[in-house]
Write an enzyme that holds these catalytic residues in place. Structure first.
Site, PDB file in Angstrom:
ATOM      1  N   CYS A 162       0.832  -1.205   0.000  1.00  0.00           N
ATOM      2  CA  CYS A 162       0.000   0.000   0.000  1.00  0.00           C
ATOM      3  C   CYS A 162       0.872   1.262   0.000  1.00  0.00           C
ATOM      4  O   CYS A 162       1.452   1.588  -1.023  1.00  0.00           O
ATOM      5  CB  CYS A 162      -0.980  -0.038   1.179  1.00  0.00           C
ATOM      6  SG  CYS A 162      -2.376   1.098   0.991  1.00  0.00           S
ATOM      7  N   HIS A 203      -3.506  -5.741   1.394  1.00  0.00           N
ATOM      8  CA  HIS A 203      -3.118  -6.019   2.775  1.00  0.00           C
ATOM      9  C   HIS A 203      -3.526  -7.446   3.130  1.00  0.00           C
ATOM     10  O   HIS A 203      -4.495  -7.979   2.588  1.00  0.00           O
ATOM     11  CB  HIS A 203      -3.833  -5.066   3.745  1.00  0.00           C
ATOM     12  CG  HIS A 203      -3.374  -3.656   3.685  1.00  0.00           C
ATOM     13  ND1 HIS A 203      -2.176  -3.225   4.220  1.00  0.00           N
ATOM     14  CD2 HIS A 203      -3.970  -2.541   3.169  1.00  0.00           C
ATOM     15  CE1 HIS A 203      -2.051  -1.926   4.036  1.00  0.00           C
ATOM     16  NE2 HIS A 203      -3.119  -1.488   3.396  1.00  0.00           N
TER      17      HIS A 203
END
Length: 486
Positions: free
Chosen positions: A334, A438
């Site tokens: 991310c 994630h």
């Protein structure tokens, strides 16, 4: 209300509230009760994507996500109605019922608390109406006298549902009896009456040496010490605050260095790497911390541009670049993916403009709206050193403002993973791999592909927590907490 509420308060942050609340969720669920967790307001950059109230995905603190799983419930936004995600030392993003509320971010603390309490109260009463037990986690300390009047997370919540409260302290820090006594005495009499037991957490040694502390404390307060919990580092839950215990984990073997910038987020997703056979996990804040690492990981960030600036100030950027140029694995997740690209572009003032590390030919533009969704897809073909992930299922979640595309006119970026909408969300360039997904290390398939082993299954972790408190709490205490006559 049909439920009984059991609340875990702490004398300080880090006393052990989150893991104890998780253990209680599992313990009560194993009694055949319908259990839900609740925390009125969490301040954390560890968040998970869960169902919202209007059909849209929302986000809650990771602690309540794991507590819901421990209770056997599907997590939803009511379990953590307010989430504050720190972006700077003096500012946080405000998430209410799973959605970002920019209008509340600039409201002064006390006034904002009054505006947020109705949302928390609504979520609490909804859960109380649907369950037998609601396990509530407090925040920090309930006895911060400068904040008490506006604190709705601790005793206002406890009073609202007449919660049976446990007050936990970290005895390993020292001063535990003073912490318990002082916290108890600083509360008004009606709030002190809700405290049903003291818990000494992280005790090392012979419990007989505690005498006459618990007895004297009971004489002074009327509250018994109902549990002495031994130090237990390997319980298997991620830490709620901080970078685990900030000590290396695992034994001799492959060393993975995670860059610990100030606003790192979603660090709980790396918990499965702790204690994995043949893996040693460390945290890096200086170039020396990266020396000899097999992998370097750039985790998520709540403020990518400022964490990128910090990374450069610490001299970490050249060390990361040298590691990649030597053909050694670099992983960005991310915000870490965004840092590995060529540029961060911020037309709406969401995060900040910055030049990236240039290790992936990508450009990230920050959008005003946050994207939240679960991801279930499969990797394409990857090259060394990431070839083990080829054709492996990759389930996880996305929480991001960034939208990342190949840099126009630059070298081709090889997309290796796409979400359900067909949007690329992972790229590889030689040893450098970046992904918006994630939770990869929580996938047994990914762990077996990369390391040949997986972490303990979560149900086993939760059962271990329940067994632990069943052993160390005084017999019958946990059941009596549900009895309104006590």
């Amino acid at each position: 209300m049909t439920a009984r509420a059991v609340m875990v308060l702490g004398t300080t942050s880090g006393a052990g509230k989150s893991w104890l609340a998780t253990a209680l969720c599992r313990w009560y669920a194993r009694q055949g009760l319908k259990v839900a967790p609740f925390k009125a307001q969490n301040m954390s950059n560890n968040a998970r994507v869960v169902p919202g109230l209007d059909g849209r995905a929302g986000e809650i603190g990771s602690a309540q996500y794991f507590q819901a799983l421990a209770a056997g419930r599907s997590p939803d936004v009511r379990m953590n109605p307010v989430l504050l995600k720190p972006e700077r030392d003096t500012a946080s993003q405000v998430v209410v019922m799973g959605q970002v509320r920019p209008d509340l971010a600039a409201v002064p603390w006390r006034e904002r608390s009054e505006a947020l309490w109705p949302f928390a109260r609504e979520g609490l009463h909804a859960l109380m109406a649907e369950h037998d037990v609601v396990v509530i986690e407090g925040a920090g300390s309930p006895a911060e006298i400068n904040l008490h009047a506006s604190d709705y997370v601790n005793m206002r919540t406890a009073r609202e549902v007449e919660a049976a409260c446990l007050l936990v302290t970290d005895i390993d820090r020292g001063g535990a009896f003073a912490h318990l006594y002082g916290t108890h005495q600083l509360l008004p009499a009606d709030e002190r009456a809700l405290i049903r037991g003291f818990v000494l957490n992280r005790f090392r040694g012979d419990a007989a040496l505690l005498a006459p502390g618990p007895e004297q404390l009971r004489d002074l307060t009327g509250v018994p010490t109902v549990a002495v919990l031994p130090m237990w580092r390997g319980h298997g839950l991620p830490e709620e605050d901080g970078v685990f215990d900030d000590t290396p984990s695992g034994g001799v073997g492959q060393r993975i260095a995670i860059v610990a910038y100030p606003r790192l987020s979603n660090l709980d997703e790396f918990q499965p790497l702790r204690g994995l056979p043949g893996v040693r996990l460390t945290w890096a804040r200086s170039p020396a911390d990266l020396a000899g690492a097999d992998w370097i990981v750039l985790p998520g960030s709540k403020h990518t541009s400022s964490d990128l600036a910090w990374l450069r100030e610490q001299g970490l950027a050249p060390a990361i670049t040298a590691h990649a140029h030597a053909g050694r694995p670099v992983l960005g997740v991310c915000g870490g993916l965004q840092m590995l690209g060529g540029a961060l572009v911020d037309p709406d003032g969401v995060d900040g403009n910055a030049a990236g590390l240039g290790l992936l030919p990508l450009t990230t533009t920050f959008a005003r709206d946050k994207l939240l969704r679960h991801t279930a897809s499969r990797f394409g073909s990857l090259d060394a050193p990431w070839q083990a992930l080829s054709d492996v299922a990759a389930d996880g979640y996305e929480i991001r403002h960034g939208r990342t595309v190949p840099t126009p006119g630059g070298a081709a970026a090889r997309a290796v993973l796409a979400n359900a909408d067909g949007e690329p969300i992972a790229w590889q360039a030689g040893p450098v791999f970046g992904t918006y997904t994630h939770g990869l290390f929580e996938s047994p398939a990914v762990m077996h592909a990369l390391f040949g082993a997986a972490a303990r299954p979560l149900p086993e972790v939760f059962d271990g927590l329940a067994d632990f408190i069943d052993t160390h709490f005084d017999r019958g205490v946990l059941s009596r907490l549900l009895d309104p006559s006590h």
